[in-house]
Design an enzyme around this catalytic site. Structure first.
Site, short mmCIF file in Angstrom:
data_model
loop_
_atom_site.label_atom_id
_atom_site.label_comp_id
_atom_site.label_asym_id
_atom_site.label_seq_id
_atom_site.Cartn_x
_atom_site.Cartn_y
_atom_site.Cartn_z
N THR A 118 24.11 30.44 38.97
CA THR A 118 24.58 30.02 37.53
C THR A 118 24.62 28.61 37.62
OG1 THR A 118 26.43 30.25 36.19
CG2 THR A 118 26.98 30.37 38.58
N TYR A 142 34.56 31.04 38.62
CA TYR A 142 33.29 31.85 38.59
C TYR A 142 32.26 30.97 39.09
CZ TYR A 142 28.83 33.41 36.44
OH TYR A 142 27.56 33.83 36.50
N1 UFG Z 1 31.98 30.30 22.34
C1 UFG Z 1 32.64 30.12 21.10
N2 UFG Z 1 33.26 31.25 20.64
C2 UFG Z 1 32.90 32.50 21.17
C3 UFG Z 1 32.21 32.58 22.43
C4 UFG Z 1 31.92 31.35 23.10
O1 UFG Z 1 32.68 29.02 20.53
O2 UFG Z 1 33.32 33.39 20.67
C5 UFG Z 1 31.56 28.78 22.88
C6 UFG Z 1 31.98 28.62 24.24
O3 UFG Z 1 33.25 27.84 24.06
C7 UFG Z 1 30.89 27.69 24.83
C8 UFG Z 1 29.53 28.48 24.38
O4 UFG Z 1 30.16 29.01 23.07
O5 UFG Z 1 31.04 26.41 24.39
C9 UFG Z 1 29.09 29.29 25.15
O6 UFG Z 1 29.86 30.23 25.62
P1 UFG Z 1 29.33 31.56 26.38
O7 UFG Z 1 30.79 32.75 26.56
O8 UFG Z 1 28.41 32.51 25.50
O9 UFG Z 1 28.68 31.25 27.78
P2 UFG Z 1 29.40 30.18 28.94
O10 UFG Z 1 28.74 29.07 28.50
O11 UFG Z 1 30.69 30.13 28.89
O12 UFG Z 1 28.73 31.06 30.21
C10 UFG Z 1 27.62 31.68 30.36
C11 UFG Z 1 27.51 32.57 31.29
C12 UFG Z 1 27.90 32.11 32.81
C13 UFG Z 1 27.16 31.07 33.04
C14 UFG Z 1 27.20 30.03 32.04
C15 UFG Z 1 26.28 28.86 32.47
O13 UFG Z 1 28.65 33.59 30.75
O14 UFG Z 1 27.68 33.20 33.42
O15 UFG Z 1 26.74 30.51 30.76
O16 UFG Z 1 25.80 27.93 31.25
F1 UFG Z 1 27.50 30.28 34.00
#
Ligand code: UFG
Length: 326
Positions: A118, A142
Site C-alpha cells: 500500500t 495499517y
Molecule cells: N474521506 C472523506 N470522507 C469520507 C471518506 C473519506 O473526506 O467519507 C477522505 C479521507 O479523509 C481521505 C480521502 O477521502 O482524505 C480518501 O479516503 P479513503 O478512506 O477513500 O482512502 P484512504 O486514502 O484513507 O486509504 C486508501 C486505502 C488504503 C490505502 C490508501 C493509500 O483504504 O488501503 O488508500 O492511499 F493504503
C-alpha cells in the site's frame, strides 16, 4: 499457458477483480478466503475454499493438494482509521497471518509470491509524486503492518534463492467491473468514492469531508485513484514477470496524478446527477495530506499500460455497480 494460482482474499474487492482477470487469461485459480468481508458470489472463476489464514492445517492441506506455481495474497484488513483504533487486529490479520502463509509456502516448496502492499507505507512523503525509493515511514498501524511484511519479504528473499516476490504498493483503488458483476461490497463502506455514491443513492443524508485545512490547493486531501481493473492487470504482469524468472521487486500502482476530496465530490455529483449534501468536519486520524504515485517503474519494467486513467470512468463504473445493488 495455464498456471495454478492460489489467491488469498479472492472473494474480496480487489482479489475478485484479479481472479476475474486470471480466469480471462486462462489460469487455474483457487481462492482461499474466510468470507469475513468477501462474498462467495464475487468469485467469478475457479474454486473457493472457505478458510482462515490463522488455520495453518487447512492452509497446508489446500496448498499441498493444489500445488500452485504462485500465491497472490490479498486477504487483509484495510481500513486506515480502524487500524488506528484497533492496531492489534491489523498486526494479527496483516502481519502475523502473512507469516503463516509464508511459512506454509516454504514447507510446501512454493516460492513465488505477489503481495498487496500500500501507499500507506510511505506515510507523509517529502515529495510528490512518490517513487519506490522513498523512505518507508508509515503513520498508521495499517501502513506499519504492511511495511513489516515488506521487510519480512526482503529478508526471506535474501535468505532463500528459491523465494521471489513482487510487492505492489496500491494507491487509492476504486471503480468496479465494467459489466457490474463485482465491485466494492463492504458492509460498512469507508472509502470516499463509495461513501459519496451511497449518499447520492440516499443511504445517508450527507457526505462528511474530513478536514479542509490541509496544505493542499483546496485544503482537502489529495489521492491517486486507480481503477481496480488496471490494478488487476498489474498483477498479471507481475505474475508473468516472476514466472519468467524476474527478481524480487516493488512497484507503485497509481496513475501519477491526484484529485482532492472536493474534486471527487464534484465528479460524483456530475456522474450521479444528484447534488448530495456535504458537511465539512474535522480531520480523520491517520490521513496524510497527499499521496500520488510515480509509477514509471511499473510502466517501464513490467510494461503496464493503464486503460482507465479517467476519474469519470472510475466513478461511473462504481455508480453503476452501486445502483443495481440491494
Ligand atoms: N474521506 C472523506 N470522507 C469520507 C471518506 C473519506 O473526506 O467519507 C477522505 C479521507 O479523509 C481521505 C480521502 O477521502 O482524505 C480518501 O479516503 P479513503 O478512506 O477513500 O482512502 P484512504 O486514502 O484513507 O486509504 C486508501 C486505502 C488504503 C490505502 C490508501 C493509500 O483504504 O488501503 O488508500 O492511499 F493504503
Amino acid at each position: 499457458m495455464e498456471t495454478k494460482i492460489l489467491v488469498t482474499g479472492g472473494a474480496g474487492y480487489i482479489g475478485s477483480h484479479v481472479v476475474k482477470a486470471l480466469g480471462e487469461a486462462g489460469h487455474s485459480v483457487l481462492t482461499y478466503d474466510n468470507l469475513s468481508t468477501g462474498n462467495r458470489w464475487a468469485v467469478l472463476h475457479g474454486e473457493l475454499v472457505e478458510g482462515d489464514l490463522a488455520d495453518r492445517d487447512t492452509l497446508r492441506r489446500v496448498m499441498r493438494e493444489f500445488q500452485p506455481a504462485a500465491v497472490m495474497h490479498f486477504a487483509a484488513s484495510i481500513v486506515v482509521p480502524e487500524s488506528v483504533r484497533e492496531p492489534l487486529k491489523y498486526y494479527r490479520n496483516n502481519t502475523a497471518n502473512a507469516l503463516n502463509l509464508l511459512d506454509v509456502m516454504a514447507e510446501q516448496g512454493i516460492g513465488r509470491f505477489i503481495f498487496s502492499s500500500t501507499a500507506a507505507v510511505y506515510g507523509i512523503p517529502t515529495s510528490i509524486p512518490v517513487d519506490e525509493q522513498a523512505p518507508l515511514s508509515p503513520i498508521n498501524p495499517y501502513g506499519s503492518a504492511k511495511a513489516m511484511v515488506e521487510q519480512i519479504l526482503r529478508d526471506l528473499a535474501f535468505a532463500r534463492d528459491d523465494f521471489r516476490y513482487v510487492a505492489l504498493r496500491y494507491f487509492n483503488v476504486a471503480g468496479a467491473d465494467g459489466q457490474s458483476r463485482i465491485g466494492q461490497a463492504y458492509r460498512e463502506a469507508t472509502h470516499l468514492i463509495t461513501r459519496a455514491l451511497k449518499t447520492a443513492k440516499g443511504e445517508s443524508d450527507k457526505l462528511q469531508v474530513f478536514g479542509t485545512d490541509y496544505p493542499t490547493a483546496d485544503g482537502t486531501c489529495i489521492r491517486d485513484y486507480i481503477h481496480v481493473d488496471d490494478l488487476a492487470s498489474a498483477h498479471l504482469l507481475a505474475l508473468d514477470y516472476l514466472l519468467r524468472g524476474g527478481e524480487s521487486d516493488v512497484f507503485n500502482c497509481g496513475y501519477g496524478h491526484g484529485y482532492s476530496v472536493r474534486e471527487v465530490v464534484d465528479v460524483a455529483r456530475r456522474v450521479t446527477g444528484v447534488d448530495f449534501a456535504v458537511e465539512e468536519t474535522e480531520r480523520r486520524a491517520g490521513d496524510p495530506p497527499a499521496l500520488v504515485a510515480d509509477s514509471t517503474k511499473l510502466k517501464g519494467a513490467l510494461g503496464w499500460q493503464p486503460r482507465h486513467d479517467d476519474l469519470e470512468y472510475i466513478v461511473r463504473t462504481a455508480w453503476e455497480w452501486e445502483r443495481q445493488r440491494q
